[in-house]
Design an enzyme around this catalytic site. Structure first.
Site, PDB file in Angstrom:
ATOM      1  N   GLY A 164       0.821  -1.201   0.000  1.00 42.20           N
ATOM      2  CA  GLY A 164       0.000   0.000   0.000  1.00 42.20           C
ATOM      3  C   GLY A 164       0.859   1.256   0.000  1.00 42.20           C
ATOM      4  O   GLY A 164       2.067   1.215   0.240  1.00 42.20           O
ATOM      5  N   CYS A 165       0.217   2.395  -0.260  1.00 42.02           N
ATOM      6  CA  CYS A 165       0.955   3.655  -0.356  1.00 42.02           C
ATOM      7  C   CYS A 165       1.463   4.116   1.001  1.00 42.02           C
ATOM      8  O   CYS A 165       2.659   4.427   1.153  1.00 42.02           O
ATOM      9  CB  CYS A 165       0.084   4.718  -1.017  1.00 42.02           C
ATOM     10  SG  CYS A 165      -1.565   4.915  -0.286  1.00 42.02           S
ATOM     11  N   TYR A 166       0.595   4.160   2.006  1.00 43.61           N
ATOM     12  CA  TYR A 166       1.055   4.537   3.342  1.00 43.61           C
ATOM     13  C   TYR A 166       2.127   3.576   3.870  1.00 43.61           C
ATOM     14  O   TYR A 166       3.147   4.023   4.419  1.00 43.61           O
ATOM     15  CB  TYR A 166      -0.113   4.577   4.321  1.00 43.61           C
ATOM     16  CG  TYR A 166      -0.992   5.803   4.254  1.00 43.61           C
ATOM     17  CD1 TYR A 166      -0.463   7.086   4.413  1.00 43.61           C
ATOM     18  CD2 TYR A 166      -2.370   5.688   4.068  1.00 43.61           C
ATOM     19  CE1 TYR A 166      -1.284   8.211   4.379  1.00 43.61           C
ATOM     20  CE2 TYR A 166      -3.192   6.805   4.040  1.00 43.61           C
ATOM     21  CZ  TYR A 166      -2.648   8.065   4.192  1.00 43.61           C
ATOM     22  OH  TYR A 166      -3.461   9.180   4.162  1.00 43.61           O
TER      23      TYR A 166
END
Length: 361
Positions: A164-166
């Protein structure tokens, strides 16, 4: 006949999917043979795009006019398998759970950009995502693709779960110090801010202009679905369970994530010590750039690129460390890292097709 790897993109009409297209059209070893909307698999997405098969993708994305001329295909696994060698699934959570096993069983390689295969535990997935989990058989097949940390595990595999991005911004900021045992993981606090593209192309109050302009708001406080993903990886590195305090916030910009990490130091480590540690850890990894002393990264400095930039501020007065890690959420946090993982999977140069300078200003 082309000797290039033939790829299909499911979810081509979302931000992650169209960013895959932007990079892959320049990739010297890849040919895009099919662009597919995940809504043609029965997933309703209200993003204003004409989703029916046979519609040119440029109808929904005019910036692709005369660049990508394919019409949208339907999600028919046997048709995809007849055209492609590998499939990127840039789908909403819950879609890949059902689709990816069919693609793998058809003999295709898969790089999945959804969150459906990142967590090893189906029970944990269901608790955080509120959707049925994939079969354990396929969860075990997925190789977690945090490129700079697990590069040696990605070569030659058939199925990669893209982070994921986070988690990408946060984990790249924490792992070298954690692995060196320079920080107390029990004290980890993460304050992560994202542009609104992270919520996808669908219309909602979250991304409504009047709601976000001149506004700054927290959401999913202590409940974000990326928390168990971050804790799972940190637990692997630490060799014991790790829990974090994790706050996510939306800021009125289109792209970018800044993950600001606060943690207690073990021992007297200066900014220069940390810079040396991180530069040694990421040596040979072209997409992590470690700032010099007193220089902290900004989201605009990675815009449109696959870079993750990291800076530090060690505080001898409090014994705490502040780590600042920035990425473009659509690139390093999604499509760019997926292509980086493709390169590692195929044994190509890690930066192949990704050598774009960030857009500035």
């Amino acid at each position: 006949m082309s000797s290039k790897l033939k790829v299909a993109i499911v979810g081509s009409t979302g931000y992650g999917g169209v960013e895959l297209i932007r990079f892959l059209v320049h990739h010297p070893q890849v040919e895009i043979v099919s662009v597919i909307s995940s809504s043609s698999a029965g997933v309703p997405i209200s993003d204003g795009f004409p989703h029916s098969a046979g519609v040119p993708i440029s109808d929904g994305f005019p910036h692709l006019t005369d660049i990508v001329v394919q019409d949208l295909d339907g999600v028919e696994v046997h048709e995809i398998a007849a055209k492609a060698d590998l499939v990127f699934t840039a789908t909403p959570s819950g879609v890949s759970t059902k689709l990816v096993p069919q693609l793998l069983d058809a003999g295709l390689k898969v790089i999945d950009l959804s969150g459906d295969f990142r967590l090893r535990s189906g029970e944990t997935y269901e608790a955080w995502y509120k959707k049925p989990a994939a079969s354990p058989e396929y969860l075990k097949q997925a190789v977690y693709g945090l490129s700079e940390v697990y590069a040696e595990k990605l070569a030659g595999v058939s199925f990669i779960s893209n982070p994921g991005c986070y988690p990408t911004a946060t984990l790249l900021g924490i792992i070298p110090a954690l692995k060196a045992d320079w920080i107390d993981h029990r004290s980890l606090i993460v304050d992560a801010k994202s542009g609104v593209s992270g919520s996808g192309r669908g219309t909602s109050l979250v991304s409504h202009y009047a709601e976000m302009n001149e506004n700054f708001k927290a959401y999913k406080v202590n409940k974000h679905q990326h928390i168990p993903e971050i804790e799972q990886v940190l637990g692997d590195i630490a060799g014991e369970d790790v829990t974090i305090t994790f706050t996510t916030q939306l800021v009125p910009m289109t792209r970018g994530i800044m993950s600001t990490i606060y943690v207690t130091l073990k021992g007297d480590h200066t900014d220069q010590d940390l810079i040396g540690l991180y530069r040694d850890y990421y040596k040979g990894h072209p997409f992590v750039r470690v700032r010099g002393e007193g220089i902290w990264p900004a989201t605009k400095e990675v815009l449109g690129s696959n870079y993750c930039d990291i800076g530090f501020a060690a505080d001898a007065r409090t014994g705490r460390l502040t780590i600042i890690s920035v990425i473009d959420n659509v690139v390093k946090g999604a499509a760019g890292q997926a292509i980086q993982n493709l390169n590692l999977m195929m044994g190509w140069e890690e930066n192949l097709g990704l050598g774009f300078i960030p857009v500035y200003p």
